[in-house]
Design a protein around this motif. Structure first.
Motif, PDB file in Angstrom:
ATOM      1  N   ASN A   5      36.922  53.874  39.765  1.00 38.89           N
ATOM      2  CA  ASN A   5      35.856  54.519  40.544  1.00 38.89           C
ATOM      3  C   ASN A   5      34.739  53.557  40.927  1.00 38.89           C
ATOM      4  O   ASN A   5      33.566  53.935  40.997  1.00 38.89           O
ATOM      5  CB  ASN A   5      35.280  55.708  39.769  1.00 38.89           C
ATOM      6  CG  ASN A   5      36.353  56.652  39.235  1.00 38.89           C
ATOM      7  OD1 ASN A   5      36.525  56.789  38.032  1.00 38.89           O
ATOM      8  ND2 ASN A   5      37.094  57.277  40.137  1.00 38.89           N
ATOM      9  N   GLY A   6      35.099  52.296  41.179  1.00 40.57           N
ATOM     10  CA  GLY A   6      34.127  51.316  41.622  1.00 40.57           C
ATOM     11  C   GLY A   6      33.451  50.536  40.515  1.00 40.57           C
ATOM     12  O   GLY A   6      32.662  49.636  40.796  1.00 40.57           O
ATOM     13  N   ASP A   7      33.760  50.835  39.249  1.00 36.97           N
ATOM     14  CA  ASP A   7      33.111  50.135  38.141  1.00 36.97           C
ATOM     15  C   ASP A   7      33.709  48.755  37.884  1.00 36.97           C
ATOM     16  O   ASP A   7      33.112  47.949  37.177  1.00 36.97           O
ATOM     17  CB  ASP A   7      33.197  50.970  36.860  1.00 36.97           C
ATOM     18  CG  ASP A   7      32.317  52.212  36.920  1.00 36.97           C
ATOM     19  OD1 ASP A   7      31.303  52.175  37.641  1.00 36.97           O
ATOM     20  OD2 ASP A   7      32.641  53.212  36.257  1.00 36.97           O
ATOM     21  N   VAL A   8      34.885  48.482  38.440  1.00 37.07           N
ATOM     22  CA  VAL A   8      35.562  47.197  38.246  1.00 37.07           C
ATOM     23  C   VAL A   8      36.117  46.740  39.588  1.00 37.07           C
ATOM     24  O   VAL A   8      36.637  47.551  40.360  1.00 37.07           O
ATOM     25  CB  VAL A   8      36.714  47.317  37.224  1.00 37.07           C
ATOM     26  CG1 VAL A   8      37.428  45.975  37.057  1.00 37.07           C
ATOM     27  CG2 VAL A   8      36.201  47.814  35.875  1.00 37.07           C
ATOM     28  N   ARG A   9      36.004  45.447  39.868  1.00 35.48           N
ATOM     29  CA  ARG A   9      36.638  44.849  41.043  1.00 35.48           C
ATOM     30  C   ARG A   9      37.398  43.609  40.615  1.00 35.48           C
ATOM     31  O   ARG A   9      37.000  42.916  39.672  1.00 35.48           O
ATOM     32  CB  ARG A   9      35.603  44.498  42.106  1.00 35.48           C
ATOM     33  CG  ARG A   9      35.061  45.718  42.833  1.00 35.48           C
ATOM     34  CD  ARG A   9      33.976  45.366  43.810  1.00 35.48           C
ATOM     35  NE  ARG A   9      33.521  46.528  44.549  1.00 35.48           N
ATOM     36  CZ  ARG A   9      32.452  46.551  45.329  1.00 35.48           C
ATOM     37  NH1 ARG A   9      31.724  45.441  45.474  1.00 35.48           N
ATOM     38  NH2 ARG A   9      32.110  47.638  45.970  1.00 35.48           N
ATOM     39  N   MET A  10      38.481  43.310  41.358  1.00 38.39           N
ATOM     40  CA  MET A  10      39.338  42.200  40.960  1.00 38.39           C
ATOM     41  C   MET A  10      40.158  41.738  42.156  1.00 38.39           C
ATOM     42  O   MET A  10      40.447  42.512  43.073  1.00 38.39           O
ATOM     43  CB  MET A  10      40.261  42.641  39.823  1.00 38.39           C
ATOM     44  CG  MET A  10      41.200  41.563  39.299  1.00 38.39           C
ATOM     45  SD  MET A  10      42.202  42.146  37.893  1.00 38.39           S
ATOM     46  CE  MET A  10      43.260  43.349  38.727  1.00 38.39           C
ATOM     47  N   SER A  11      40.546  40.487  42.150  1.00 37.40           N
ATOM     48  CA  SER A  11      41.486  39.937  43.115  1.00 37.40           C
ATOM     49  C   SER A  11      42.827  39.786  42.404  1.00 37.40           C
ATOM     50  O   SER A  11      42.930  39.047  41.428  1.00 37.40           O
ATOM     51  CB  SER A  11      40.985  38.575  43.612  1.00 37.40           C
ATOM     52  OG  SER A  11      41.888  38.013  44.532  1.00 37.40           O
ATOM     53  N   ARG A  12      43.846  40.515  42.881  1.00 37.26           N
ATOM     54  CA  ARG A  12      45.133  40.476  42.180  1.00 37.26           C
ATOM     55  C   ARG A  12      46.266  40.142  43.155  1.00 37.26           C
ATOM     56  O   ARG A  12      46.181  40.408  44.364  1.00 37.26           O
ATOM     57  CB  ARG A  12      45.382  41.796  41.453  1.00 37.26           C
ATOM     58  CG  ARG A  12      45.353  43.056  42.329  1.00 37.26           C
ATOM     59  CD  ARG A  12      46.733  43.416  42.770  1.00 37.26           C
ATOM     60  NE  ARG A  12      46.833  44.758  43.337  1.00 37.26           N
ATOM     61  CZ  ARG A  12      47.847  45.144  44.080  1.00 37.26           C
ATOM     62  NH1 ARG A  12      48.821  44.314  44.384  1.00 37.26           N
ATOM     63  NH2 ARG A  12      47.889  46.382  44.566  1.00 37.26           N
ATOM     64  N   PRO A  13      47.353  39.533  42.674  1.00 39.36           N
ATOM     65  CA  PRO A  13      48.470  39.179  43.548  1.00 39.36           C
ATOM     66  C   PRO A  13      49.025  40.374  44.314  1.00 39.36           C
ATOM     67  O   PRO A  13      49.086  41.494  43.793  1.00 39.36           O
ATOM     68  CB  PRO A  13      49.506  38.604  42.579  1.00 39.36           C
ATOM     69  CG  PRO A  13      48.685  38.007  41.478  1.00 39.36           C
ATOM     70  CD  PRO A  13      47.548  38.982  41.309  1.00 39.36           C
ATOM     71  N   MET A  14      49.433  40.133  45.548  1.00 39.99           N
ATOM     72  CA  MET A  14      49.964  41.195  46.404  1.00 39.99           C
ATOM     73  C   MET A  14      51.142  41.919  45.771  1.00 39.99           C
ATOM     74  O   MET A  14      51.334  43.119  45.994  1.00 39.99           O
ATOM     75  CB  MET A  14      50.417  40.591  47.742  1.00 39.99           C
ATOM     76  CG  MET A  14      49.292  40.214  48.680  1.00 39.99           C
ATOM     77  SD  MET A  14      48.602  41.634  49.566  1.00 39.99           S
ATOM     78  CE  MET A  14      49.988  42.124  50.591  1.00 39.99           C
ATOM     79  N   ASP A  15      51.950  41.203  44.997  1.00 39.84           N
ATOM     80  CA  ASP A  15      53.176  41.802  44.492  1.00 39.84           C
ATOM     81  C   ASP A  15      53.032  42.429  43.108  1.00 39.84           C
ATOM     82  O   ASP A  15      54.021  42.816  42.492  1.00 39.84           O
ATOM     83  CB  ASP A  15      54.328  40.786  44.501  1.00 39.84           C
ATOM     84  CG  ASP A  15      54.020  39.521  43.696  1.00 39.84           C
ATOM     85  OD1 ASP A  15      52.931  39.429  43.097  1.00 39.84           O
ATOM     86  OD2 ASP A  15      54.882  38.620  43.683  1.00 39.84           O
ATOM     87  N   TRP A  16      51.812  42.532  42.575  1.00 42.92           N
ATOM     88  CA  TRP A  16      51.619  43.347  41.374  1.00 42.92           C
ATOM     89  C   TRP A  16      51.659  44.815  41.781  1.00 42.92           C
ATOM     90  O   TRP A  16      51.062  45.220  42.777  1.00 42.92           O
ATOM     91  CB  TRP A  16      50.270  43.066  40.730  1.00 42.92           C
ATOM     92  CG  TRP A  16      50.175  41.770  39.985  1.00 42.92           C
ATOM     93  CD1 TRP A  16      51.052  40.729  39.998  1.00 42.92           C
ATOM     94  CD2 TRP A  16      49.094  41.375  39.126  1.00 42.92           C
ATOM     95  NE1 TRP A  16      50.592  39.710  39.209  1.00 42.92           N
ATOM     96  CE2 TRP A  16      49.395  40.072  38.659  1.00 42.92           C
ATOM     97  CE3 TRP A  16      47.907  41.984  38.726  1.00 42.92           C
ATOM     98  CZ2 TRP A  16      48.544  39.382  37.797  1.00 42.92           C
ATOM     99  CZ3 TRP A  16      47.061  41.300  37.868  1.00 42.92           C
ATOM    100  CH2 TRP A  16      47.382  40.014  37.401  1.00 42.92           C
ATOM    101  N   ASN A  17      52.324  45.650  40.997  1.00 41.45           N
ATOM    102  CA  ASN A  17      52.383  47.083  41.258  1.00 41.45           C
ATOM    103  C   ASN A  17      51.757  47.857  40.104  1.00 41.45           C
ATOM    104  O   ASN A  17      51.852  47.441  38.950  1.00 41.45           O
ATOM    105  CB  ASN A  17      53.833  47.542  41.454  1.00 41.45           C
ATOM    106  CG  ASN A  17      54.423  47.045  42.753  1.00 41.45           C
ATOM    107  OD1 ASN A  17      53.795  47.127  43.798  1.00 41.45           O
ATOM    108  ND2 ASN A  17      55.638  46.504  42.691  1.00 41.45           N
ATOM    109  N   VAL A  18      51.137  48.981  40.427  1.00 40.24           N
ATOM    110  CA  VAL A  18      50.552  49.820  39.391  1.00 40.24           C
ATOM    111  C   VAL A  18      51.674  50.523  38.633  1.00 40.24           C
ATOM    112  O   VAL A  18      52.488  51.231  39.214  1.00 40.24           O
ATOM    113  CB  VAL A  18      49.590  50.861  39.992  1.00 40.24           C
ATOM    114  CG1 VAL A  18      49.062  51.790  38.901  1.00 40.24           C
ATOM    115  CG2 VAL A  18      48.426  50.167  40.690  1.00 40.24           C
TER     116      VAL A  18
END
Length: 235
Positions: free
Chosen positions: A97-110
């Motif tokens: 909900n906006g409390d964390v931001r990050m740059s992650r690889p395109m091919d990571w999946n939730v």
């Protein structure tokens, strides 16, 4: 936590059971070479409150939607980064909900997520065979740091995990913390070991635990894990 659909981490119930006892908090890790890389991260300060709203769109499809009604990520273009010789192309995301931001690889999946208050977490599956999870602990950021560390270490002991190394200073884009290398048994046949780098991070408003579950040798992934941690911003 949900497991990777690949032989290396095909079953990780030991780590799933070790989700933060009081709220879903728990661990952090990467092997020795990665430890050295993570320890070089630097950063401090940060915004006292999270933005009320991201002026961006929600990610869907391969980016990690777990239901047809919502997404657990918000696209945040300022943290996009091109591919390098050592790190894949990355996209900026807003989490929790906006409390964390990050740059992650395109091919990571939730692979799993829950934004229920006091139980918030998100887990990514990397095709390079490791899990990257962020858990929000219910520890108060106003508590003395040694008390928070002792409680976390007691959680690990109660869950039967072995601390191989601990309390190594680390930092992200705007937080500081302590890193642990943890080993736990996976009740598979035959029984095998799983390793995790577990990193406790604190901002003025919250305490998070980042957990990277991997095989003993994680050298090939140290750069992309370090890049993700360097970008991690906690409000």
């Amino acid at each position: 936590m949900r497991h990777l659909g690949m032989p290396m981490l095909a079953h990780v119930p030991a780590f799933r059971a070790r989700r933060p006892l009081a709220a879903g908090a728990g661990r952090a890790g990467v092997a020795c070479v990665a430890v050295a890389a993570i320890a070089l991260l630097a950063g401090c300060g940060g915004s006292p409150t999270a933005p009320r709203q991201d002026d961006v769109f929600y990610l869907h499809g391969a980016a990690g939607t777990l239901s047809k009604d919502s997404s657990f990520e918000v696209y945040f273009p300022p943290l996009d980064a091109p591919a390098t010789d050592r790190v894949p192309r990355r996209i900026g995301v807003g989490l929790m909900n906006g409390d964390v931001r990050m740059s992650r690889p395109m091919d990571w999946n939730v692979g799993g997520a829950d934004y229920t208050p006091e139980r918030r977490f998100i887990t990514y599956q990397s095709p390079r065979q490791f899990l990257f999870s962020i858990y929000e602990r219910i520890d108060s950021p106003d508590e003395p740091w040694p008390d928070v560390l002792k409680r976390y270490e007691a959680d690990l002991e109660e869950q039967g995990a072995e601390i191989l190394s601990g309390r190594a200073p680390v930092a992200t884009a705007n937080t500081q913390g302590r890193s642990y290398l943890v080993k736990a048994k996976i009740p598979s046949k035959p029984v095998s070991d799983a390793f995790a780098h577990e990193i406790l991070l604190r901002s003025p408003r919250r305490i998070l635990l980042v957990q990277i579950v991997h095989h003993e040798n994680v050298d090939a992934n140290a750069d992309e894990i370090t890049a993700a941690l360097q970008s991690l911003t906690v409000y």
